[in-house]
Design a protein around this motif. Sequence first.
Motif, PDB file in Angstrom:
ATOM      1  N   LEU A 153     -60.297 -22.012  87.920  1.00 19.43           N
ATOM      2  CA  LEU A 153     -59.968 -20.377  87.865  1.00 19.43           C
ATOM      3  C   LEU A 153     -61.243 -19.759  88.592  1.00 19.43           C
ATOM      4  O   LEU A 153     -60.952 -18.764  88.977  1.00 19.43           O
ATOM      5  CB  LEU A 153     -59.897 -19.892  86.439  1.00 19.43           C
ATOM      6  CG  LEU A 153     -58.448 -19.940  85.794  1.00 19.43           C
ATOM      7  CD1 LEU A 153     -58.749 -19.476  84.067  1.00 19.43           C
ATOM      8  CD2 LEU A 153     -57.718 -18.932  86.410  1.00 19.43           C
ATOM      9  N   PRO A 184     -60.493 -19.307  93.255  1.00 11.22           N
ATOM     10  CA  PRO A 184     -60.419 -17.928  94.157  1.00 11.22           C
ATOM     11  C   PRO A 184     -61.546 -17.917  95.113  1.00 11.22           C
ATOM     12  O   PRO A 184     -61.393 -16.938  96.128  1.00 11.22           O
ATOM     13  CB  PRO A 184     -60.591 -16.988  92.892  1.00 11.22           C
ATOM     14  CG  PRO A 184     -59.982 -17.553  91.674  1.00 11.22           C
ATOM     15  CD  PRO A 184     -60.395 -19.038  91.769  1.00 11.22           C
ATOM     16  N   ILE A 209     -62.956 -10.951  85.168  1.00  9.69           N
ATOM     17  CA  ILE A 209     -61.628 -11.462  84.840  1.00  9.69           C
ATOM     18  C   ILE A 209     -61.447 -12.763  84.175  1.00  9.69           C
ATOM     19  O   ILE A 209     -60.625 -12.970  83.087  1.00  9.69           O
ATOM     20  CB  ILE A 209     -60.776 -11.773  86.148  1.00  9.69           C
ATOM     21  CG1 ILE A 209     -60.450 -10.211  86.758  1.00  9.69           C
ATOM     22  CG2 ILE A 209     -59.549 -12.543  85.938  1.00  9.69           C
ATOM     23  CD1 ILE A 209     -60.035 -10.519  88.309  1.00  9.69           C
ATOM     24  N   ARG A 235     -66.215  -9.305  89.907  1.00 12.45           N
ATOM     25  CA  ARG A 235     -64.716  -9.167  89.708  1.00 12.45           C
ATOM     26  C   ARG A 235     -64.190 -10.270  89.128  1.00 12.45           C
ATOM     27  O   ARG A 235     -63.574 -10.261  88.056  1.00 12.45           O
ATOM     28  CB  ARG A 235     -64.026  -8.619  90.919  1.00 12.45           C
ATOM     29  CG  ARG A 235     -64.569  -7.179  91.297  1.00 12.45           C
ATOM     30  CD  ARG A 235     -63.482  -6.669  92.328  1.00 12.45           C
ATOM     31  NE  ARG A 235     -63.259  -7.131  93.590  1.00 12.45           N
ATOM     32  CZ  ARG A 235     -62.399  -6.883  94.349  1.00 12.45           C
ATOM     33  NH1 ARG A 235     -61.366  -6.255  93.984  1.00 12.45           N
ATOM     34  NH2 ARG A 235     -62.435  -7.251  95.650  1.00 12.45           N
ATOM     35  N   LEU A 236     -64.575 -11.434  89.541  1.00 13.22           N
ATOM     36  CA  LEU A 236     -64.109 -12.482  89.091  1.00 13.22           C
ATOM     37  C   LEU A 236     -64.578 -13.089  87.850  1.00 13.22           C
ATOM     38  O   LEU A 236     -63.846 -13.511  86.860  1.00 13.22           O
ATOM     39  CB  LEU A 236     -64.374 -13.713  90.309  1.00 13.22           C
ATOM     40  CG  LEU A 236     -63.660 -15.160  89.767  1.00 13.22           C
ATOM     41  CD1 LEU A 236     -62.003 -15.068  89.572  1.00 13.22           C
ATOM     42  CD2 LEU A 236     -63.791 -16.269  90.974  1.00 13.22           C
TER      43      LEU A 236
END
Lengths: 187, 187, 187, 187
Positions: free
Chosen positions: A153, A157, A179, A175-176
């Motif tokens: 995960l 990305p 999340i 952002r990652l």
Amino acid sequence: MGRPRDSRVDEAILTATRGLLAEGGYAGLTVDAVAERARIGKAAIYRRHATKQEMVFAAAVHSADLPPPPDTGSLLGDLTVLVQEIVDHVTSPAAAAAIPGLLADIRSSPELAARFHNAFVTVQQAGLAELLGRAVARGELPSSPDVDLVHALVAGPVFATVYLQNRSPDGLAERLGRIVAGALTGA
Amino acid sequence: MGRPRDSRVDEAILTATRGLLAEGGYAGLTVDAVAERARIGKAAIYRRHATKQEMVFAAAVHSADLPPPPDTGSLLGDLTVLVQEIVDHVTSPAAAAAIPGLLADIRSSPELAARFHNAFVTVQQAGLAELLGRAVARGELPSSPDVDLVHALVAGPVFATVYLQNRSPDGLAERLGRIVAGALTGA
Amino acid sequence: MGRPRDSRVDEAILTATRGLLAEGGYAGLTVDAVAERARIGKAAIYRRHATKQEMVFAAAVHSADLPPPPDTGSLLGDLTVLVQEIVDHVTSPAAAAAIPGLLADIRSSPELAARFHNAFVTVQQAGLAELLGRAVARGELPSSPDVDLVHALVAGPVFATVYLQNRSPDGLAERLGRIVAGALTGA
Amino acid sequence: MGRPRDSRVDEAILTATRGLLAEGGYAGLTVDAVAERARIGKAAIYRRHATKQEMVFAAAVHSADLPPPPDTGSLLGDLTVLVQEIVDHVTSPAAAAAIPGLLADIRSSPELAARFHNAFVTVQQAGLAELLGRAVARGELPSSPDVDLVHALVAGPVFATVYLQNRSPDGLAERLGRIVAGALTGA
DNA sequence: AACTAATCGAGACGGTACGTCCGGTCTTGCA
DNA sequence: TGCAAGACCGGACGTACCGTCTCGATTAGTT
């Protein structure tokens, strides 16, 4: 015994390799070109690196000097820092050129595959495990989740953005981080 | 005018390429070997594919016959199906061998890079946009999020699992579908 | 029955072949280039000529229209005329380019070798025999000498001058006629 | 500096070339076949010989080790010896196969043409000039004649016999020596 | 007037050789 | 023994050419 190896030669090889990777990419890299730019002989390269792939690996995947991630006080902060470290590594000119090539070549060589896995995946997962342990200790997480999944995960990305979409990963870390932290805690 | 191309030759090339990719990997693939197995001349290959890379691309990235994802009635279901499609594509023997090699080679060829992007990334993103639009229409999402980011979240972990961790992506679709759906709705 | 062959195609092939021979030599001559220049298809060529060599042969060794040598009244005169005919043939641009190539290629093909021998050597030797017969009739020679040897004496120096020494054979006919006539009568 | 060329490789290339010329002729000669028979790589050939033609040239036109013709005491004897040397050279299996091919190919390459001329024509003409000088010194000839013409008279009939008429040159040396000597002195 | 059969230009086909390029190994002479 | 230089083998690359074949469209002679 005899003459000891010249450490300036080691460095010259790696520097030349990085330069040529940045300029011409993995496909355009030849061992002869490295030798010429480093002003050394090919034998000096093969005395140190068994194959071209190992040389590139040594030059571009600067083995594992990824430091243990600092404790920022929160899972979100820790994750963001770790993602940023991966982003930084993957966007250095030499590494950006080398990694897809290595990923392709290691599929024919279990030996190199293991080496790559150790220096790249295992190191990142170790940092991740450390970080998740801290979150458990803090009470942010009930128990440490599957490291492989979290690693996928986190690193996936970044790879998709850089190598598949061929876009800049600017701002991706924040952002990652948000999340993934959300997915681990909230859900 | 003149003699039209023989479509059996087209197919023989692609079939031979897929077979050799599955058997020997990308690095071991030879244009001569493809010609020999397909029982055709090399010229027939180069008449269709400008380079070895384009041939592999045509054979392994079976251009975009990814169907519009079926409407399962929920964002979670739709996402799971889409991830599973990516997993299936990426784990077919030929594609598994070819994709990392192509990803490496396209960095030296903007032309092929664009081709790959269109056939692979754009197609997946189109499906994704469709699926997100349906979720908005259903009221599951307030507005359609950044497709690039969602694509990275969806495709990235698949790549990381298969190509970085070198593990089987069994069960990944369900877990990843849940995580991404949760991140989009819950957070 | 069926459609008859178009004689303009015959001529276009030979003309194009001669032109390309003159421009690019035997080594640079390709069947595709002949077809393109003649604005015809390759099949039309191979319907007429079994191989490239036979096409060149037909175009450059214009079969045997060497006329029976005129009676000049003397062995010296007759010989000079015959040598000049050989010189003229051998120095035409197309023939000059084609003959060495054919000479090389016929060594692998007895069939073409026989064809070449008939159209080139036998024709010259027939003229020579005729001419020597007249000299015997005139009383210039006691008996007709070995035609092979005289042919070698007559044609050989022309070939040596043009193909070995790569020089112009200007004035060679007179000098060579005198020498051979002298050798046959005097000695 | 660097590793010096291995002279055994030089010799292996030339020997293999000669063998294959003798067996399969010029048209059937392949650089790959030479490499395979010599048990070397193609690169080793192209490091020494720029083209296939130059390799054949080096192998078959054993450069000019034609010795200065021995003084037999007479123009007739000297000429006969020289013609026999040309006959011997031209009838060696490798040379017989190579020379027509080279003669054809050099017409497209001034560089190779010059090389061939030097190694073949010039050498023969030097021997001839030497021999004619001796005849003048002996008083057999008033002055030395045109070497080009005499060379054409001497070498031409040998070529015509072997390559045009495709006959064996047995006994040609004596007959040709007598004729040329007669032409030079008698007439 | 319809049918038959060989021709036409165009260009794809299988096969084979070319000359170039690289990877990884080996061999010089010098330090 | 290490080193720079560079030759060595092996093998793939992409190009070019040969002689064959297949298209659809003509163009005669035969029915």
